[in-house]
Design a protein around this motif. Structure first.
Motif, PDB file in Angstrom:
ATOM      1  N   PRO A 262      -3.959   4.953  -3.126  1.00 34.38           N
ATOM      2  CA  PRO A 262      -3.100   4.138  -4.006  1.00 34.38           C
ATOM      3  C   PRO A 262      -2.763   2.766  -3.424  1.00 34.38           C
ATOM      4  O   PRO A 262      -2.593   1.808  -4.181  1.00 34.38           O
ATOM      5  N   HIS A 263      -2.675   2.672  -2.120  1.00 33.57           N
ATOM      6  CA  HIS A 263      -2.312   1.382  -1.518  1.00 33.57           C
ATOM      7  C   HIS A 263      -3.495   0.429  -1.587  1.00 33.57           C
ATOM      8  O   HIS A 263      -3.331  -0.765  -1.821  1.00 33.57           O
TER       9      HIS A 263
ATOM     10  N   ASN B  26       5.039  10.024   2.964  1.00 33.64           N
ATOM     11  CA  ASN B  26       5.554   8.873   2.220  1.00 33.64           C
ATOM     12  C   ASN B  26       4.486   7.827   1.904  1.00 33.64           C
ATOM     13  O   ASN B  26       4.786   6.685   1.635  1.00 33.64           O
ATOM     14  N   PHE B  27       3.225   8.291   1.897  1.00 30.60           N
ATOM     15  CA  PHE B  27       2.172   7.368   1.492  1.00 30.60           C
ATOM     16  C   PHE B  27       0.947   8.151   1.043  1.00 30.60           C
ATOM     17  O   PHE B  27       0.869   9.353   1.236  1.00 30.60           O
ATOM     18  N   SER B  28       0.050   7.427   0.441  1.00 28.86           N
ATOM     19  CA  SER B  28      -1.283   7.886   0.013  1.00 28.86           C
ATOM     20  C   SER B  28      -1.228   8.866  -1.167  1.00 28.86           C
ATOM     21  O   SER B  28      -0.184   9.104  -1.771  1.00 28.86           O
ATOM     22  N   THR B  29      -2.380   9.382  -1.446  1.00 27.07           N
ATOM     23  CA  THR B  29      -2.636  10.120  -2.688  1.00 27.07           C
ATOM     24  C   THR B  29      -1.601  11.197  -2.995  1.00 27.07           C
ATOM     25  O   THR B  29      -1.210  11.382  -4.143  1.00 27.07           O
ATOM     26  N   GLU B  30      -1.186  11.902  -1.941  1.00 29.76           N
ATOM     27  CA  GLU B  30      -0.299  13.043  -2.191  1.00 29.76           C
ATOM     28  C   GLU B  30       1.171  12.716  -1.967  1.00 29.76           C
ATOM     29  O   GLU B  30       1.953  13.615  -1.634  1.00 29.76           O
ATOM     30  N   MET B  31       1.560  11.469  -2.167  1.00 28.35           N
ATOM     31  CA  MET B  31       2.946  11.129  -1.817  1.00 28.35           C
ATOM     32  C   MET B  31       3.959  11.771  -2.762  1.00 28.35           C
ATOM     33  O   MET B  31       5.151  11.773  -2.466  1.00 28.35           O
ATOM     34  N   TYR B  32       3.495  12.338  -3.873  1.00 26.71           N
ATOM     35  CA  TYR B  32       4.429  13.091  -4.723  1.00 26.71           C
ATOM     36  C   TYR B  32       4.211  14.593  -4.604  1.00 26.71           C
ATOM     37  O   TYR B  32       4.728  15.355  -5.413  1.00 26.71           O
TER      38      TYR B  32
ATOM     39  N   HIS C 113       5.534  17.026  -2.995  1.00 27.25           N
ATOM     40  CA  HIS C 113       6.739  17.131  -2.181  1.00 27.25           C
ATOM     41  C   HIS C 113       6.742  18.350  -1.279  1.00 27.25           C
ATOM     42  O   HIS C 113       6.345  19.439  -1.690  1.00 27.25           O
TER      43      HIS C 113
ATOM     44  N   TRP D  35       0.095  13.994  -7.481  1.00 30.28           N
ATOM     45  CA  TRP D  35      -0.606  12.882  -6.882  1.00 30.28           C
ATOM     46  C   TRP D  35      -0.127  11.630  -7.612  1.00 30.28           C
ATOM     47  O   TRP D  35       0.456  11.718  -8.693  1.00 30.28           O
ATOM     48  N   HIS D  36      -0.414  10.466  -7.012  1.00 27.27           N
ATOM     49  CA  HIS D  36      -0.067   9.259  -7.761  1.00 27.27           C
ATOM     50  C   HIS D  36      -0.930   9.136  -9.000  1.00 27.27           C
ATOM     51  O   HIS D  36      -0.549   8.477  -9.963  1.00 27.27           O
TER      52      HIS D  36
ATOM     53  N   TYR E 130      11.438  12.190   1.545  1.00 23.72           N
ATOM     54  CA  TYR E 130      11.101  11.076   2.449  1.00 23.72           C
ATOM     55  C   TYR E 130      12.277  10.720   3.351  1.00 23.72           C
ATOM     56  O   TYR E 130      12.097  10.254   4.469  1.00 23.72           O
TER      57      TYR E 130
ATOM     58  N   HIS F 210       1.146  11.953  10.842  1.00 28.07           N
ATOM     59  CA  HIS F 210       1.760  11.164   9.769  1.00 28.07           C
ATOM     60  C   HIS F 210       3.092  10.542  10.167  1.00 28.07           C
ATOM     61  O   HIS F 210       3.658   9.774   9.399  1.00 28.07           O
ATOM     62  N   TRP F 211       3.620  10.919  11.310  1.00 28.30           N
ATOM     63  CA  TRP F 211       4.999  10.543  11.638  1.00 28.30           C
ATOM     64  C   TRP F 211       5.102   9.878  12.997  1.00 28.30           C
ATOM     65  O   TRP F 211       4.296  10.128  13.884  1.00 28.30           O
TER      66      TRP F 211
END
Lengths: 679, 679, 679
Positions: free
Chosen positions: C213-214, A360-366, A368, A322-323, A373, A19-20
């Motif tokens: 989401p994107h 910092n992206f996709s379904t699980e971006m919240y 934490h 999730w978003h 981020y 992811h990074w």
């Protein structure tokens, strides 16, 4: 099952190198180490990093990362990536997808959209796992393997075409003939008889969604069987390639899965994913009076029943979200620590945070992680550092067993029957919730004890009292075991509707409590749900009110049995509600109803197991108490889940593993605070 | 339709020989007889017992059982097994299955998963019914036949491919040309015109689920037509084979089915399945203040409109429940008896309990019968025995007609339009509920009167008052009949929105009340739903408040008509709300709103039909009163549905069929008690 | 965009000649004219009247009607019929249908069941529009054209096979390579990488319904793109055939559509369909305390942002209702007028009533027009006549601009992100509702200002204050524009979570407020949803309470910035909640939370824009005030939505356009009354 994987309390985190930017890897690993994190879990979901196109394997990416881990002294748990098949796979082989009951396929774009039964998926999973295990099996950084990720998460029903094919195989093995299947499923009812195996399917749409209940029960058994087979297939591959002392685990505690059997068959250790912040949702009704995050202790108790010395593969470190669903507040200062100690208090020796840095992206971006981020140090990382320090102070606890005053008895037949049978479910859910709450409020720790083929009398006799609330399904094996337990001196407490059914889920043609009638000294004469048109029915026990909620069996006592309480209202006023029967050196208590916090207090007191630490410590209901013991040392954990301070009173001085000597008298736990004392 | 099938009050039960070991048959039959049961209903659902494989017929099983019945003197109603097609059938011919609106087929595993229109299903049903009828048609134990089971139960919508084919045939017969169909369905709106018959379908998924309303109305007519044709096909076969005096019936009272026409065409007698315990659910909200089980009287009144001397094929004897839904408490002692008498009080001469013994497996294993799984004698069997004794005491009631003070007028056009048109539904449901409740509380018994092609003026003139609450759809035939009724002296009461539509469901281009304007002396000037932003609107009638709920037509009175009440608020304050118009020897009362319990009390009092027995007996609202009469004798039934005693006062002495002479003065009915007095 | 179509206030109605017998046409047109109606909208939905069979075109029907219009001097807006494809079309070419997410097609029988992307539908639409435009393009009665009807109404998601094909084209154009798409969509998460374009689809069913989401954000952009392309295709055809001065419009304000871009690209003027009676539903919960019908002003403000001088193509004239949903009371006397004036008060110069006469059949038969089915003159026609007279009195208002005290800033990225991201949605919805309510209660009119590629600094500097509540997504272009606005003297107010994301919807790896950090003087240190387990968190500003609802960013102020308010509770008590930062001639106010009516009152007062007309007029909260100005003249509209009278006070005398001179002092507006004064 009781293999001890972690000799000391160990801290980890979940990390996703894919992811990074690679430029972050080194600083991430060093900051982890600095915070006390010695193990990371990686790799699950990363199929494309190994097989970006069908049959083309590459290992560069993780080789680079793992070599860095070795260099930095970071231990690794490596996950097999089978929870997220690639797009090229599902597009080319849609038969690997799971389906909704109407046959609509679950498509690419989330996770766990595959089934466990299509030969093609099994083949491709075996291949990728073999490739990975062959290449990485002896990598020095890797200390353990995680199979898949959260088996049966997202979805624990499977309706693909391959599931019907596999279900038929499962049923043929179980029943041999269609005649026997027809008998077991009661197909003579509504003319459902099968005259060819091809007529048999996993559940499909029916006029109102209802299914044959016996088929449903077998279907859940089949789902569990499929998941276990999927896990065992991977474990077998891994064991051919991994080094000595490298352990195999999987994470989660999901439905339609016999976790006990899976662990026994395939795993060295079982891990749980603990997210107590789910107790504080914005997008659902929030109940201030419930136990909230303290309720996660119930799942930890269940995890302990699977594996006494377990780990937490994913321990909540930030807001969940999730978003598309789940809005959680950020854990309050102290909660991250409290929830970590909650896991240890119930038996975890390993606590691994999900996740190092928030994606910092996709379904699980919240969902934490420890870091936000922006990658700055923050208060949650400070708490993690502090947990690392606390783990050193709590070192004596590592490997200690939990110490329970009684056990709640379960078996998968009844758990699953309670899922498909709403008459069963209503009493099962009420009573199991009551047992947990009564235990929490009275500081009477308990274990869950699953009756399994391997269960021995010795597993039962560890407990002076067993509560088997509503064993609607009884088997001769389980009944015999309970009888032996009682005869040798145990106390068995059962509730209404016990012995109603056989393992097919048929109601037996004999009075309840069926196979247990020989030891209960009771017979059920009549029964009814408590009518919503009547006030709550209670009973009288020695002049005091005894709750008899939800459902009432009207009992008669056989000679030698003693009626302890009688119903006080409804058409069965005066009839027996609670009967005690002496058997050998022990006894059976048969309650005609479901359990409540109130009637459990009375029953636990009557059987002498209530509040076992009350001579040492007095606590308010708002604090949780658990006990672990090892080598003759006993450690009491006290946990405060509330946002205000709470006090407890030591009746004699004791030693805190955190704060040193505590004199007798009153002590205060701050908001979200905890204490561990040796007694 | 008024054929009398049961010369005396008769008790039966439903039995499933295929569910039990044959060793139980003899004792079951003898215990039934001992309890007073003389008829059993069997065979429905048992297709595989006759045709275990396609085209292979066998009769051994039921021959054995029926011969035993003959030997034991038990009479039998035999059900055709077409409600549950075998697995071999639906697997081989999936075109026989019903479908959801999106085309998803309803699969094997429940019941009533078939359609009524596929040629293959009709062929296979005809064959199996022919085989059964040919073999058993003259068996001496069989006194009646039940066609299928609960037609349109589980599901009363049909979306199979064969339904679209059959719908086109139905529409071609009705309309002849597409031009006429387009006109009737108003297809010019939103460009829906059809230019080929193949473009016409039963409802299919649309963007928001809404359908063309005129198509929907025809679709419900089509479903009713299909079910009737299915029933008639079986009746025709049976009549070729059964003996003289053997009757044909079916059971149920389900939606999308013109039960009146079906009975007229195909049946000798109609039976209802009465389950008043549905009033006490655990799995739904329970309303203590509603009429609860007393509400089942409303269905009995409707059943009586289909067939004045009807039977109860399934009378509740234990808790209702499926494993997947419906959690009912056990009937309280006395309720089984009360509900049986409720059926008789409303006109039943036959009461057959569902079922002899609770099935110990499959979907309905909690649909308790008289006996529990354990087969012991129990309190419910005691009650059945007692009902048998009571039936002897109530012998004079057999064949008596119900005695009503007024009739609620209905027709299928408006019932079905009220289902698809929510503007119509809201007033229809409110007013019909109000009529039932007002009748119950004021002890003013009523009948339902369906206006049908065969209805004659004589059918109407039996009642001094008719309430036709919201006949949005009017036809010249029905309007003329009502005009004749009024002219000869009748009183017609109508409510808002009368005459709004024609039989296509189009709104007519003339002021309401449309075709009835000639006799109402009114015209509707403006109209509105009662606004949720305003307080409830009422009217003033002779200085008293008159409810005018839900919807308000603002009336004007033509010369000769008299404004009885005027609205008291909103923008139409002062306008006419209730108008009386003399016509011939009778009159029409036009109320501008829906009906309520309160305004019905006033209207029934004004028209002189309120509480017809008040010179003989005074009762509290909590007791139900019904009346049956025969050969100049009148029997009043008093029923207490409450769990506490209630009193009534006789103004003069009377004879109880149960307790002998009752002096004038106060008498008490115990909880769930009843009384039958001759006056 | 600011083209002025209607030189005077103009009244119209929607008419469907195809719904009525031709014998009604002449009297209908004459009665319209008599009532002051000079324009009618016709033709949308009437495809079959032009092409009754594929490829066979006929024009007789509308030629007849249009010639009559010309004869009677009635102007016509002609709608293209593409919202309702014929049955022959969808039956032959099912690929033109829209589908549900599981692929189930939306079938014939409603409207808008087509997609925008299938080549066949585009071809057939182009052909029919070309035929109509060629034949009628220069008809003298036609003054304007409406494209389709309510684009994206009924359904604004599209899942047909052709949508996946078109989505791939859209994405290829946007991203060029799959690598770039994979980066933008963050497909490395959960192994979602695409290795071939054919693996990419519009959303499909997933295990729990959640999507990437994107991808979802791009999907909404794609839907908007498709609808705009569909509109542009028709506009292009029309412009080839229509006369000089004939305008092109479309109606509605529906989701997933960039109405601003569509208007800019394809339309001369934009029209809205205003149905304030939706505020009074019977079939949903009704909230007495909400703004009810006054809330429609919010949509009018949004419409004004699309097109300053807009029209109302459909203005409510009677109860709304379908047979299948929506039960509305009839508008009270005065409401039809009030809602018409509400439209004008917010900028409409054209008000066209839906519809002349209520359709007496099909889905919308309860969507009442001016006349009822019976065609008699009624009170609603009287009101229309009166509106015609009022329009003459309000003539000076025609073409006047609305006059706002501040602007609410929006952009489609954030509007749509707020739709798919529930963390975003919760704050966005709360704050936008608060801005509207605060504006209404304080009589502080506002505009909506959409930041678009074409937006210039001049568009911003029209407002002294901008509120951009939660711009989670920031772009350099928009940030730079806001910076320039502030530097030149503007005041920018922002709320929590600003600058969290980039246009892909990824969270940026830097502290909030991200790209705006340069001008806010703040950094977000920590953040949390307000916990449901805590009492509401507030802040203290100059000793007064400041609401800080829903979500809290914990701010730090950089040097030069001033902390105005600090949180008063929770773990961040004492931390900054509101910071002011001077920038150039202007300033930025950064609030750490969502907005509320209360905190907006404080912020609007602090920034000097609260209640701009308070020196001229005092009004209660219950009255709405709007302002329009033209040629140096300013007109204030006062509107009373309540059923009781309300008073206002003029601080100096003024001239009413309706009632002439109004002296200083108190004046009363009757229920549903209004006033227009020039100041």
């Amino acid at each position: 099952m009781s293999k001890q994987i972690w000799p000391t309390l160990t801290m980890g985190t979940c990390y996703y190198p894919e992811h990074w930017d690679e430029s972050l890897w080194l600083s991430d690993l060093r900051r982890m180490k600095e915070a006390g994190i010695s193990v990371i879990r990686i790799g699950e979901f990363a199929w494309n990093k190994f097989e970006p196109r069908e049959g083309e394997f590459t290992f560069d990416f993780f080789d680079r990362f793992l070599d860095l881990c070795r260099q930095e002294g970071m231990q690794v748990i490596f996950g097999t990536p089978t929870a997220t098949p690639p797009a090229w796979l599902t597009e080319k082989y849609p038969e690997v997808l799971n389906a909704f009951i109407d046959g609509t396929l679950m498509r690419h774009g989330l996770r766990k959209h595959h089934n466990y039964t299509s030969p093609k998926y099994l083949e491709l999973c075996a291949r990728v796992v073999t490739q990975i295990a062959r290449h990485l099996g002896r990598h020095p950084a890797i200390v353990g393997w995680q199979i898949d990720n959260e088996l049966n998460c997202e979805c624990n029903t499977f309706y693909a075409e391959s599931d019907s094919v596999a279900f038929r195989v499962f049923l043929r093995e179980k029943y041999g003939t269609l005649e026997e299947l027809n008998r077991s499923w009661g197909t003579v009812f509504w003319n459902q008889d099968y005259t060819g195996w091809d007529q048999v399917y996993v559940p499909r749409p029916t006029a109102n969604g209802s299914q044959n209940p016996h088929m449903e029960l077998d279907y859940i058994r089949f789902v569990s069987h499929s998941a276990r087979r999927f896990c065992a297939m991977q474990a077998e591959i891994l064991r051919q390639h991994i080094g000595e002392g490298v352990y195999i685990t999987t994470n989660g505690l999901f439905g339609h899965l016999d976790n006990h059997a899976m662990t026994r068959e395939s795993l060295d250790v079982y891990t749980y994913d603990s997210y107590p912040n789910f107790a504080f949702p914005l997008d659902q009704a929030f109940n201030h009076s419930a136990l909230n995050d303290r309720s996660w202790s119930r799942s930890l108790i269940e995890t302990r029943s699977v594996c006494p010395h377990f780990g937490i593969m994913e321990q909540q470190s930030g807001s969940n979200g999730w978003h598309s669903r789940m809005e959680g507040p950020m854990p309050r200062p102290g909660q991250l620590t409290l929830w970590s100690i909650q896991s240890i208090a119930h038996g975890a020796d390993f606590v691994s945070y999900f996740r190092w840095r928030t994606c910092n992206f996709s379904t699980e971006m919240y969902w934490h992680g420890i870091l936000n981020y922006d990658n700055r140090d923050n208060r949650r990382l400070q708490e993690v550092r502090n947990v690392g320090r606390l783990m050193k102070q709590l070192a004596p606890v590592a490997g200690a067993d939990s110490k329970a005053a009684f056990a709640l008895v379960r078996d998968y037949d009844n758990q699953w029957d309670g899922e498909i049978d709403m008459w069963h479910r209503r009493i099962q859910q009420a009573s199991e919730q009551a047992v947990f709450e009564a235990s929490q409020y009275t500081h009477t720790p308990y274990d869950m004890l699953y009756l399994q083929p391997e269960t021995t009398l010795g597993d039962l006799t560890r407990y002076p009292v067993l509560i088997y609330p509503h064993a609607e399904i009884l088997t001769p094996e389980r009944s015999d075991l309970l009888k032996a337990y009682v005869e040798q001196g145990g106390t068995l407490i059962i509730g209404c509707r016990t012995g109603q059914k056989d393992p097919d889920g048929h109601c037996v043609m004999q009075p309840m409590p069926g196979l247990l009638a020989g030891i209960t000294g009771t017979q059920v004469e009549d029964f009814t749900f408590c009518s919503p048109a009547e006030p709550p029915v209670t009973a009288i026990w020695n002049g005091e009110t005894l709750d008899t909620p939800v459902f009432n069996d009207i009992l008669t006592a056989t000679p030698g049995a003693k009626v302890l309480a009688r119903y006080a209202s409804s058409f069965y006023a005066g009839e027996a509600a609670l009967v005690e029967n002496p058997v050998g050196k022990g006894r059976v208590l048969h309650l005609g109803s479901a359990f409540s916090v109130s009637n459990l207090r009375q029953l636990l007191a009557y059987t002498g197991v209530l509040s076992p630490w009350q001579d040492i410590i007095h606590l308010p209901e708002g604090l949780e108490l658990t006990a672990r013991e090892k080598d003759g040392r006993t450690f009491l954990f006290l946990l405060n889940y509330r946002s205000e301070a709470q006090s407890f009173t030591l009746l004699k001085s004791a030693a805190s593993l955190i704060h040193g000597d505590l004199p007798a008298g009153q002590h205060t736990l701050p908001a979200y605070g905890f204490e561990v004392i040796e007694i």
